[in-house]
Design an enzyme around this catalytic site. Sequence first.
Site, PDB file in Angstrom:
ATOM      1  N   ASP A  20       0.809  -1.198  -0.046  1.00 54.10           N
ATOM      2  CA  ASP A  20      -0.005  -0.004   0.069  1.00 54.10           C
ATOM      3  C   ASP A  20       1.021   1.473   0.041  1.00 54.10           C
ATOM      4  OD1 ASP A  20      -2.226   1.765   0.026  1.00 54.10           O
ATOM      5  OD2 ASP A  20      -2.719   1.158   2.140  1.00 54.10           O
ATOM      6  N   ASP A 114      -2.650   2.380  -6.139  1.00 58.03           N
ATOM      7  CA  ASP A 114      -1.760   2.515  -5.122  1.00 58.03           C
ATOM      8  C   ASP A 114      -1.846   1.187  -4.073  1.00 58.03           C
ATOM      9  OD1 ASP A 114      -4.266   3.025  -3.993  1.00 58.03           O
ATOM     10  OD2 ASP A 114      -3.482   4.490  -2.564  1.00 58.03           O
ATOM     11  N   GLU A 115      -2.150   0.263  -4.544  1.00 55.03           N
ATOM     12  CA  GLU A 115      -2.318  -0.947  -3.708  1.00 55.03           C
ATOM     13  C   GLU A 115      -2.614  -2.158  -4.238  1.00 55.03           C
ATOM     14  OE1 GLU A 115      -5.291  -1.441  -0.552  1.00 55.03           O
ATOM     15  OE2 GLU A 115      -6.650   0.044  -1.585  1.00 55.03           O
TER      16      GLU A 115
END
Length: 366
Positions: A20, A114-115
């Site tokens: 993350d 983003d993860e």
Amino acid sequence: MSDPAANLSIERPRKIIHIDMDAFYASVEQRDNPDLRGRPVAVGGSEARGVVAAASYEARKFGVHSAMPSVTAKRKCPDLIFVKPRFDVYKAVSAQIREIFAEYTPMIEPLSLDEAYLDVTENLKGMEIATEIALEIRAKIKAATNLNASAGISYNKFLAKMASDLNKPNGQAVITPKNGPAFVAALPVKKFHGVGPATAEKMHRFGIETGADLRERDLEFLVRHFGKSGPYFYGIARGIDDRQVKPNRVRKSIGAEDTFTVDIHTYEPALEGLKPLIAKVWHYCEANRITGKTVTLKVKYADFMQITRARTIGHGFRSKEEIEESICVLLGAVFPIRKGIRLLGVTISSLEHLADTCVEQLALRL
């Protein structure tokens, strides 16, 4: 006769990493603009109807967080600096990060820009220790992008996701099979991934405050009160989550929405506000050779009350005009209204690949 592979999976726990990126959008902006470093930054619109898409850690200290109305964020942090989002840049950085993941495993399940989950039980480097893999990946991300990432390592997706929050920012944590059930037992249900505020409130009404409380409820109770989520809650309360890391996860819907600077009260301005959203959704469909059978209209009123209305047709939508026709029907059923509309959205679901004949027709029109 038992399945040897099944026995192997029992004897050998999986190694799942959840990566993350820390305050991703805001961190990219601070990286690219030295004047923003060390200052409270919110990515999003600063206008009256704006919403925070991401907040830097400096802003989070004041209670600013994503999805917060911009006026509320500004009230909490008077020195907050608003920056317009640059999604083309975020997507490019995300692609860099995915390339790093791919050096270690093909089993990558992106959740957003983003993860992502990575299954490194078997990995391309032949590394035995997942925590070392996570350390290497985070170091490579830092070297390639100058951005920090946090990681969670565990034997299933739920616990890997929970672990990635434990040492943020720029840290990592591991939850082993031995301590997984105890970790879940002590965790407040409102912090469970997959338990939103409304579900947490419902659980609280039943006296379910922690994972230990949740574990005391049998499967029949959870299915009766929480429907199809019941088996998931039953499992995670015991530290069990058999969901696989799924590369190239199939997208279930495509949507676009817009918050208006002035409330809408009549049908015509509402339809005009929807047209660019319809065009945006259909452009994505054309570019990716997909369509869908269901269109959903989202309406959020001035008091933040929200409704959705959906329409399904027998075949996938073949043009922007077909979507607009259905939206007109759905929108017409909403009017007249008693209060103004602050937000409208359009979503296409029940997705499928565009038929060859439909693709040919699109090519001719283009």
